[in-house]
Design an enzyme around this catalytic site. Sequence first.
Site, PDB file in Angstrom:
ATOM      1  N   VAL A 172       0.903  -1.153   0.000  1.00 16.99           N
ATOM      2  CA  VAL A 172       0.000   0.000   0.000  1.00 16.99           C
ATOM      3  C   VAL A 172       0.938   1.199   0.000  1.00 16.99           C
ATOM      4  CG1 VAL A 172      -1.762   1.275   1.266  1.00 16.99           C
ATOM      5  CG2 VAL A 172      -1.872  -1.226   1.167  1.00 16.99           C
ATOM      6  N   PRO A 173       1.087   1.871  -1.141  1.00 12.40           N
ATOM      7  CA  PRO A 173       2.222   2.763  -1.377  1.00 12.40           C
ATOM      8  C   PRO A 173       2.175   4.125  -0.673  1.00 12.40           C
ATOM      9  CG  PRO A 173       0.758   2.801  -3.256  1.00 12.40           C
ATOM     10  CD  PRO A 173       0.212   1.770  -2.313  1.00 12.40           C
ATOM     11  N   CYS A 174       2.316   4.116   0.632  1.00  8.53           N
ATOM     12  CA  CYS A 174       2.355   5.368   1.392  1.00  8.53           C
ATOM     13  C   CYS A 174       3.612   6.178   1.055  1.00  8.53           C
ATOM     14  CB  CYS A 174       2.260   5.092   2.881  1.00  8.53           C
ATOM     15  SG  CYS A 174       3.489   3.952   3.517  1.00  8.53           S
ATOM     16  N   HIS A 175       4.634   5.522   0.534  1.00  4.57           N
ATOM     17  CA  HIS A 175       5.865   6.226   0.156  1.00  4.57           C
ATOM     18  C   HIS A 175       5.642   7.189  -1.012  1.00  4.57           C
ATOM     19  CE1 HIS A 175       5.758   2.517  -2.240  1.00  4.57           C
ATOM     20  NE2 HIS A 175       6.376   3.219  -3.183  1.00  4.57           N
TER      21      HIS A 175
END
Length: 169
Positions: free
Chosen positions: A136-139
């Site tokens: 889950v690409p929080c970056h």
Amino acid sequence: MKQPKPLVQKVIPSPLGDLRLVAGPQGLAGVWFMQNQQHAPSGERVDSWPLVGDHPVLDDASRQIDAYFQGKLRRFELPLDLAQGTPFQQQVWQALLGIPAGETTSYGVLSQRIGRPKAVRALGAAVGRNPLSIVVPCHRVVGAAGALTGYAGGLERKRALLLLESGLP
């Protein structure tokens, strides 16, 4: 009394440090760096999750994470279990899944996207509590001026992930 869901775990290597993968009956429930990861579960909680050798969700996650780091995968296709979050956190985590690889968005734009333009700080806290690092690409969420801010795995890892994704086909 509500029974806790059974979770299992597996530790895998990655170019940015070993990762703890956790799965439950609904799917992948956690991906945390083993070292220098804020908000990662620890202690008795983690010790109660059995380490498994073979597990369909964890094995698939491991293969996809490896392909991602090899630059061969842009989007993860895994069953996800985000039920441990509040309804607001789950909404934010779902919105993160809509940010394509190789792109970034700001906290402000993301808060607009979910229809909560005044909840930027709460959104930032929810992004930071994302239990599925990388998947889950929080970056992909950056400051308003594009500055690299806040990543529970550390800014060097955030920079490395964004650099990797900028070169994906």
